[in-house]
Design a protein around this motif. Structure first.
Motif, PDB file in Angstrom:
ATOM      1  N   VAL A 179       0.849  -1.189   0.000  1.00  0.00           N
ATOM      2  CA  VAL A 179       0.000   0.000   0.000  1.00  0.00           C
ATOM      3  C   VAL A 179       0.886   1.240   0.000  1.00  0.00           C
ATOM      4  N   SER A 215      -1.188   7.969  -2.784  1.00  0.00           N
ATOM      5  CA  SER A 215      -1.470   8.452  -4.130  1.00  0.00           C
ATOM      6  C   SER A 215      -2.039   9.866  -4.053  1.00  0.00           C
ATOM      7  N   GLY A 234      -3.278  11.082  -7.028  1.00  0.00           N
ATOM      8  CA  GLY A 234      -4.309  10.996  -8.059  1.00  0.00           C
ATOM      9  C   GLY A 234      -4.099  11.928  -9.238  1.00  0.00           C
ATOM     10  N   GLY A 274     -10.290  10.996  -7.714  1.00  0.00           N
ATOM     11  CA  GLY A 274      -9.117  10.895  -6.848  1.00  0.00           C
ATOM     12  C   GLY A 274      -8.931  12.149  -6.017  1.00  0.00           C
ATOM     13  N   THR A 305      -4.548   9.240  -0.645  1.00  0.00           N
ATOM     14  CA  THR A 305      -5.270   7.980  -0.541  1.00  0.00           C
ATOM     15  C   THR A 305      -4.312   6.815  -0.774  1.00  0.00           C
ATOM     16  N   THR A 354      -2.976   3.370  -2.565  1.00  0.00           N
ATOM     17  CA  THR A 354      -2.931   2.622  -3.816  1.00  0.00           C
ATOM     18  C   THR A 354      -2.174   1.328  -3.512  1.00  0.00           C
ATOM     19  N   THR A 355      -2.381   0.313  -4.312  1.00  0.00           N
ATOM     20  CA  THR A 355      -1.763  -0.984  -4.044  1.00  0.00           C
ATOM     21  C   THR A 355      -0.766  -1.354  -5.133  1.00  0.00           C
ATOM     22  N   VAL A 392      -2.064  -1.233  -8.720  1.00  0.00           N
ATOM     23  CA  VAL A 392      -2.074   0.094  -9.314  1.00  0.00           C
ATOM     24  C   VAL A 392      -0.649   0.542  -9.582  1.00  0.00           C
ATOM     25  N   ALA A 393       0.262   0.194  -8.694  1.00  0.00           N
ATOM     26  CA  ALA A 393       1.660   0.579  -8.862  1.00  0.00           C
ATOM     27  C   ALA A 393       2.245  -0.015 -10.142  1.00  0.00           C
ATOM     28  N   GLN A 414       1.394   2.336 -12.700  1.00  0.00           N
ATOM     29  CA  GLN A 414       2.176   3.547 -12.513  1.00  0.00           C
ATOM     30  C   GLN A 414       3.610   3.356 -12.970  1.00  0.00           C
TER      31      GLN A 414
END
Length: 127
Positions: A21, A24, A26, A52, A110, A112-113, A116-117, A120
């Protein structure tokens, strides 16, 4: 319920630290030359995640990002250094410029996991 009527700890409100985790903001940023021969002198928002933190705070594509919590941002390195110590839930203040007018936008980072990374990583300026 466990022994003696005690309740099991509920971690839904304050989840334990998880390695996957990350915070972020956004939004995605890109560095631009200022036109005077400098390198990475201006950070500009190139994308905003709908719903976001940045979107909810009113940050828009093409806003110039001037500072994070009053720390000047003139390069992606500046941003990465500050962002590396950011924590989920932390309230941050971004000073942005839009149409020649400076404004402060405040919001909480917030979570992100890793999933999502991975996205990114393909676009390292999206945070």
């Amino acid at each position: 319920m466990g022994c003696c009527g005690s309740k099991k700890k509920d971690d839904t409100l304050n989840p334990p630290e998880r390695a996957d985790v990350r915070p972020s903001v956004g939004m995605g940023l890109k560095a631009l030359d200022d036109g005077f021969g400098g390198k990475d002198n201006v950070l500009v928002v190139h994308s905003v995640a709908a719903g976001g933190p940045a979107d909810k705070a009113g940050i828009q594509v093409d806003d110039k990002v001037l500072s994070w919590n009053q720390q000047s941002l003139t390069s992606m390195d500046d941003f990465r250094k500050i962002f590396s110590s950011a924590r989920v839930g932390e309230t941050v203040k971004f000073t942005v410029e839009r149409g020649g007018r400076e404004m402060v936008k405040e919001f909480s980072l917030t979570a992100t996991t890793q999933e999502v990374a991975k996205y990114q990583a393909a676009s390292p300026t999206s945070l």
